[in-house]
Write a protein that holds these residues in place. Sequence first.
Motif, PDB file in Angstrom:
ATOM      1  N   THR A  59      63.055  79.196 -16.854  1.00 21.87           N
ATOM      2  CA  THR A  59      63.576  79.010 -18.263  1.00 21.87           C
ATOM      3  C   THR A  59      62.787  78.311 -18.970  1.00 21.87           C
ATOM      4  O   THR A  59      62.103  77.450 -18.324  1.00 21.87           O
ATOM      5  N   LEU A  60      62.597  78.311 -20.154  1.00 25.44           N
ATOM      6  CA  LEU A  60      61.644  77.849 -21.137  1.00 25.44           C
ATOM      7  C   LEU A  60      62.436  76.485 -21.685  1.00 25.44           C
ATOM      8  O   LEU A  60      61.873  75.886 -22.455  1.00 25.44           O
ATOM      9  N   ASP A  61      63.792  76.252 -21.478  1.00 27.57           N
ATOM     10  CA  ASP A  61      64.547  75.293 -22.062  1.00 27.57           C
ATOM     11  C   ASP A  61      64.398  73.950 -21.380  1.00 27.57           C
ATOM     12  O   ASP A  61      64.928  72.937 -21.748  1.00 27.57           O
ATOM     13  N   ARG A  62      63.254  73.748 -20.517  1.00 29.42           N
ATOM     14  CA  ARG A  62      63.062  72.748 -19.624  1.00 29.42           C
ATOM     15  C   ARG A  62      62.567  71.731 -20.828  1.00 29.42           C
ATOM     16  O   ARG A  62      61.752  71.813 -21.479  1.00 29.42           O
ATOM     17  N   SER A  63      63.301  70.486 -20.535  1.00 31.02           N
ATOM     18  CA  SER A  63      62.735  69.290 -21.590  1.00 31.02           C
ATOM     19  C   SER A  63      62.920  68.067 -20.740  1.00 31.02           C
ATOM     20  O   SER A  63      63.799  67.850 -19.698  1.00 31.02           O
ATOM     21  N   PRO A  64      62.111  66.564 -20.946  1.00 28.58           N
ATOM     22  CA  PRO A  64      62.424  65.500 -20.517  1.00 28.58           C
ATOM     23  C   PRO A  64      63.949  65.126 -20.555  1.00 28.58           C
ATOM     24  O   PRO A  64      64.367  64.496 -19.379  1.00 28.58           O
ATOM     25  N   ARG A  93      60.082  61.462 -22.507  1.00 32.75           N
ATOM     26  CA  ARG A  93      59.570  61.253 -21.061  1.00 32.75           C
ATOM     27  C   ARG A  93      59.458  60.073 -20.656  1.00 32.75           C
ATOM     28  O   ARG A  93      58.830  58.955 -21.145  1.00 32.75           O
ATOM     29  N   THR A  94      59.931  59.656 -19.436  1.00 28.11           N
ATOM     30  CA  THR A  94      60.189  58.280 -18.882  1.00 28.11           C
ATOM     31  C   THR A  94      59.360  58.257 -17.440  1.00 28.11           C
ATOM     32  O   THR A  94      59.238  59.405 -16.908  1.00 28.11           O
TER      33      THR A  94
END
Length: 366
Positions: A15-20, A266-267
Amino acid sequence: MTSATHPPGPGSPRTLDRSPFFDNAKFLLIVLVALGHSWEQVITPQTPVLRAMHNLVYGFHMPAFILLCGYFSRSFTGRPDQIRRLLTGVLLPYLIFETIYSFVYHWCRGSDLEITPVAPTYLCWFLLALFVWRLTTPIWNALRYAVPISLVISLAAGTTRITGDMAMPRVLMFLPFFVLGLRLRPEHFARLRTRTARCAAVPVFAGAFALACRLSPDPNDDWLSSDADNTLLHVSLGQYLLLRVALFAVSVLLVASFLALVPGSRTWITALGAVTLYPYLLHGIVLRVAEYYGAFRVLRQAGLPGTLVLSAAAVAVVVLLSTPPVRAALRPLVEPRLPRWLVPPVEVAAPAPVPAAAEREKSLAR
């Protein structure tokens, strides 16, 4: 719970929905899973606050995981490549760890050594349930009013006696959260990333905790584990239906509030959130070994300091089990591959014929 390449549930479609944001949410959720399982070992009648915290966590942590798995299953149509990822990311790890946990329980608890894939041991139920849910995704995507229909199925499952084979009670009772995830879109999560939503989430959790302190059932009660019918819960049919609908509404509200509080940037936990399948499958082994050696008895007798030590240890174990050395050593178990002889060769499509007119234009251009 996820592998490194298939967020947020093992074997999920790319998927392209991946995010931090999603990886942060998954790490925090796996920490809550480990804390919940750990707290169960030290809860006593003298620890009502801990019991309330335990039940509050159980009110939303698995629903949130299941909802995210549904969200990232939206593109599942049953293509051969998706089925292969489902087999290697969900079914094979389930069979491997169902076998491992059978040996662990035999050694640590003295139970009969029985390897029964149709009757999941401990936390392995989730993988089997996810396998079934994802296979049914095309059905839910083809239906209108899928969420209400799944809720009716969930409620009906609690009014009939269903055996624990194939984790079917939980498959059916947790189903609405997976189907709800299928219906969500990025804009729905964007609405939770506002200051208003974050401000509202704090009093929601405060109110839920206060309610849990007053009404919390015993941690061994099956209301929150979603695998018991109304007869096992000793309530009438009408009471059961009303309470289940109320619990579903409360869980959805808590899931939304939790997601509103998850950091979106992002952490250091973001990378760990991409591999939550490892701590999920492995932390249960650590718990059973600790139980065998009497660690929980000592911590229970220590009171509040023991609970704090246990909580810190649970978080540390999740982090440790997410590290590259652990993943490298255990990847064949957690992320197995299909034998080469089972994978059909990839057919390379022949190039499409060039229309005659286009070929003439190309020759003139040269």
